[in-house]
Design a protein around this motif. Structure first.
Motif, PDB file in Angstrom:
ATOM      1  N   GLU A 129       0.827  -1.210   0.000  1.00  0.00           N
ATOM      2  CA  GLU A 129       0.000   0.000   0.000  1.00  0.00           C
ATOM      3  C   GLU A 129       0.864   1.264   0.000  1.00  0.00           C
ATOM      4  N   LEU A 130       1.974   1.220   0.733  1.00  0.00           N
ATOM      5  CA  LEU A 130       2.885   2.364   0.744  1.00  0.00           C
ATOM      6  C   LEU A 130       3.465   2.602  -0.650  1.00  0.00           C
ATOM      7  N   ILE A 131       3.889   1.538  -1.308  1.00  0.00           N
ATOM      8  CA  ILE A 131       4.501   1.670  -2.633  1.00  0.00           C
ATOM      9  C   ILE A 131       3.483   2.190  -3.653  1.00  0.00           C
ATOM     10  N   VAL A 132       2.258   1.678  -3.579  1.00  0.00           N
ATOM     11  CA  VAL A 132       1.213   2.132  -4.505  1.00  0.00           C
ATOM     12  C   VAL A 132       0.923   3.616  -4.289  1.00  0.00           C
ATOM     13  N   PHE A 133       0.776   4.009  -3.026  1.00  0.00           N
ATOM     14  CA  PHE A 133       0.476   5.415  -2.749  1.00  0.00           C
ATOM     15  C   PHE A 133       1.675   6.307  -3.071  1.00  0.00           C
ATOM     16  N   TYR A 134       2.866   5.760  -2.936  1.00  0.00           N
ATOM     17  CA  TYR A 134       4.082   6.503  -3.303  1.00  0.00           C
ATOM     18  C   TYR A 134       4.033   6.904  -4.782  1.00  0.00           C
ATOM     19  N   GLN A 135       3.596   5.991  -5.618  1.00  0.00           N
ATOM     20  CA  GLN A 135       3.497   6.280  -7.050  1.00  0.00           C
ATOM     21  C   GLN A 135       2.422   7.343  -7.318  1.00  0.00           C
ATOM     22  N   ILE A 136       1.302   7.215  -6.620  1.00  0.00           N
ATOM     23  CA  ILE A 136       0.225   8.206  -6.763  1.00  0.00           C
ATOM     24  C   ILE A 136       0.694   9.568  -6.262  1.00  0.00           C
ATOM     25  N   TYR A 137       1.389   9.543  -5.133  1.00  0.00           N
ATOM     26  CA  TYR A 137       1.865  10.788  -4.518  1.00  0.00           C
ATOM     27  C   TYR A 137       2.812  11.539  -5.449  1.00  0.00           C
ATOM     28  N   ASN A 138       3.737  10.834  -6.061  1.00  0.00           N
ATOM     29  CA  ASN A 138       4.691  11.480  -6.963  1.00  0.00           C
ATOM     30  C   ASN A 138       3.982  12.138  -8.141  1.00  0.00           C
ATOM     31  N   ALA A 139       2.951  11.464  -8.645  1.00  0.00           N
ATOM     32  CA  ALA A 139       2.190  12.034  -9.758  1.00  0.00           C
ATOM     33  C   ALA A 139       1.469  13.310  -9.313  1.00  0.00           C
ATOM     34  N   ARG A 140       0.898  13.285  -8.117  1.00  0.00           N
ATOM     35  CA  ARG A 140       0.196  14.468  -7.602  1.00  0.00           C
ATOM     36  C   ARG A 140       1.172  15.602  -7.312  1.00  0.00           C
ATOM     37  N   LEU A 141       2.334  15.246  -6.771  1.00  0.00           N
ATOM     38  CA  LEU A 141       3.331  16.273  -6.460  1.00  0.00           C
ATOM     39  C   LEU A 141       3.826  16.943  -7.741  1.00  0.00           C
ATOM     40  N   LYS A 142       4.031  16.140  -8.761  1.00  0.00           N
ATOM     41  CA  LYS A 142       4.460  16.693 -10.044  1.00  0.00           C
ATOM     42  C   LYS A 142       3.382  17.595 -10.628  1.00  0.00           C
ATOM     43  N   SER A 143       2.134  17.152 -10.505  1.00  0.00           N
ATOM     44  CA  SER A 143       1.023  17.962 -11.000  1.00  0.00           C
ATOM     45  C   SER A 143       0.936  19.282 -10.242  1.00  0.00           C
ATOM     46  N   HIS A 144       1.150  19.221  -8.931  1.00  0.00           N
ATOM     47  CA  HIS A 144       1.136  20.438  -8.112  1.00  0.00           C
ATOM     48  C   HIS A 144       2.250  21.389  -8.542  1.00  0.00           C
ATOM     49  N   SER A 145       3.427  20.827  -8.810  1.00  0.00           N
ATOM     50  CA  SER A 145       4.565  21.654  -9.210  1.00  0.00           C
ATOM     51  C   SER A 145       4.320  22.323 -10.559  1.00  0.00           C
ATOM     52  N   GLU A 146       3.750  21.567 -11.476  1.00  0.00           N
ATOM     53  CA  GLU A 146       3.519  22.100 -12.821  1.00  0.00           C
ATOM     54  C   GLU A 146       2.345  23.060 -12.870  1.00  0.00           C
ATOM     55  N   SER A 147       1.441  22.949 -11.893  1.00  0.00           N
ATOM     56  CA  SER A 147       0.259  23.814 -11.891  1.00  0.00           C
ATOM     57  C   SER A 147       0.569  25.214 -11.387  1.00  0.00           C
ATOM     58  N   ARG A 148       1.762  25.364 -10.776  1.00  0.00           N
ATOM     59  CA  ARG A 148       2.200  26.662 -10.246  1.00  0.00           C
ATOM     60  C   ARG A 148       1.179  27.257  -9.275  1.00  0.00           C
ATOM     61  N   LYS A 153      -3.038  23.577  -2.343  1.00  0.00           N
ATOM     62  CA  LYS A 153      -1.806  23.255  -1.619  1.00  0.00           C
ATOM     63  C   LYS A 153      -2.090  22.387  -0.403  1.00  0.00           C
ATOM     64  N   ASP A 154      -3.243  22.591   0.223  1.00  0.00           N
ATOM     65  CA  ASP A 154      -3.586  21.800   1.407  1.00  0.00           C
ATOM     66  C   ASP A 154      -3.744  20.323   1.060  1.00  0.00           C
ATOM     67  N   ASP A 155      -4.211  20.044  -0.156  1.00  0.00           N
ATOM     68  CA  ASP A 155      -4.362  18.644  -0.571  1.00  0.00           C
ATOM     69  C   ASP A 155      -3.011  17.938  -0.633  1.00  0.00           C
ATOM     70  N   ILE A 156      -2.035  18.607  -1.212  1.00  0.00           N
ATOM     71  CA  ILE A 156      -0.716  17.979  -1.328  1.00  0.00           C
ATOM     72  C   ILE A 156      -0.013  17.944   0.024  1.00  0.00           C
ATOM     73  N   TYR A 157      -0.313  18.919   0.888  1.00  0.00           N
ATOM     74  CA  TYR A 157       0.188  18.852   2.267  1.00  0.00           C
ATOM     75  C   TYR A 157      -0.340  17.585   2.953  1.00  0.00           C
ATOM     76  N   PHE A 158      -1.640  17.366   2.804  1.00  0.00           N
ATOM     77  CA  PHE A 158      -2.246  16.200   3.459  1.00  0.00           C
ATOM     78  C   PHE A 158      -1.660  14.900   2.908  1.00  0.00           C
ATOM     79  N   ASP A 159      -1.480  14.840   1.597  1.00  0.00           N
ATOM     80  CA  ASP A 159      -0.883  13.635   1.003  1.00  0.00           C
ATOM     81  C   ASP A 159       0.518  13.381   1.561  1.00  0.00           C
ATOM     82  N   THR A 160       1.272  14.459   1.749  1.00  0.00           N
ATOM     83  CA  THR A 160       2.632  14.317   2.286  1.00  0.00           C
ATOM     84  C   THR A 160       2.595  13.830   3.729  1.00  0.00           C
ATOM     85  N   ILE A 161       1.689  14.393   4.507  1.00  0.00           N
ATOM     86  CA  ILE A 161       1.533  13.964   5.907  1.00  0.00           C
ATOM     87  C   ILE A 161       1.116  12.497   5.965  1.00  0.00           C
ATOM     88  N   LYS A 162       0.200  12.122   5.084  1.00  0.00           N
ATOM     89  CA  LYS A 162      -0.317  10.750   5.081  1.00  0.00           C
ATOM     90  C   LYS A 162       0.756   9.735   4.698  1.00  0.00           C
TER      91      LYS A 162
END
Length: 227
Positions: A129-148, A153-162
């Motif tokens: 489950e950690l590995i699967v969410f790790y892959q999802i997290y990286n995709a979301r983080l990249k999307s957050h970075s590209e979205s400028r 931001k709170d969504d990606i904060y929560f994902d990082t905390i989780k």
């Protein structure tokens, strides 16, 4: 073989004699049964030898698995530490709006992937489950970075905390303090411990804004995690 050498007529002649205790007569009369018993005995002996060989191979196989398991467990503490540093770097990346994307800990993730085959079912599922969410997290983080900043931001904060909390849940197992990884849902306390791990114990007297920031993160957790 004996029956092939001695004339069967002799066996028949002896069998017709009045001596019922004749060994030759007994063999002649019960030759089919005796042959069956001998064949069965030989077969049982063969099976016994085969079972011993299989048992020896099974012991060797288990020994190989056990050593491989120890090897995988020995690599896990360093892998978990490396992954934890990555999540802290991601947290800083989000908070400060940095331009350089954190380097992903692929080798450490591969260590966790390889360890799955040697673990109990509960521990394997939690790491999966950690590995699967790790892959999802990286995709979301990249999307957050590209979205400028257009992505919440709170969504990606929560994902990082989780995901950091999921990683912390493996620490004691990786250090051999626990035999299995507890299979349970993350709660608010888990996520708040993750916040402290990510931001550290801040000196609020020197920087009161840090306390407000931590409270903001706790509010994010309370909104997105009912219990």
């Amino acid at each position: 073989m004996v029956l092939g050498i001695i004339d069967l007529r002799l066996f028949q002649h002896v069998a017709e004699m009045d001596n019922p205790f004749s060994i030759i007569a007994f063999i002649y009369t019960w030759q089919t049964l005796i042959s069956g018993v001998l064949a069965l005995t030989a077969a049982m002996g063969t099976i016994h030898v085969m079972n011993l060989q299989r048992r020896d191979e099974w012991v060797k196989h288990n020994d190989r698995i056990y050593r491989s398991s120890l090897s995988a467990r020995a690599k896990m503490p360093d892998a978990i530490d490396d992954i934890s540093l990555y999540f802290k770097a991601c947290f800083e990346f989000i908070k400060e709006g940095l331009s350089d994307f954190p380097k992903q800990p692929e080798k450490s993730i591969n260590v966790l992937k390889e360890s799955i085959q040697f673990l109990d079912n509960n521990s394997a599922e939690m790491i999966y489950e950690l590995i699967v969410f790790y892959q999802i997290y990286n995709a979301r983080l990249k999307s957050h970075s590209e979205s400028r900043g257009t992505v919440d931001k709170d969504d990606i904060y929560f994902d990082t905390i989780k995901i950091n909390s999921m990683n912390l849940n493996i620490f004691d197992f990786a250090r051999n303090r626990e035999k299995v990884i507890s299979k349970r849902k993350l709660n608010r306390d888990d996520l708040k411990r993750s916040i402290i791990d990510l931001i550290g114990f801040m000196n609020w007297n020197l920087n009161p804004a840090n306390k407000d920031f931590e409270k903001h993160l706790e509010c994010i957790v309370e909104i997105r995690c009912p219990s």
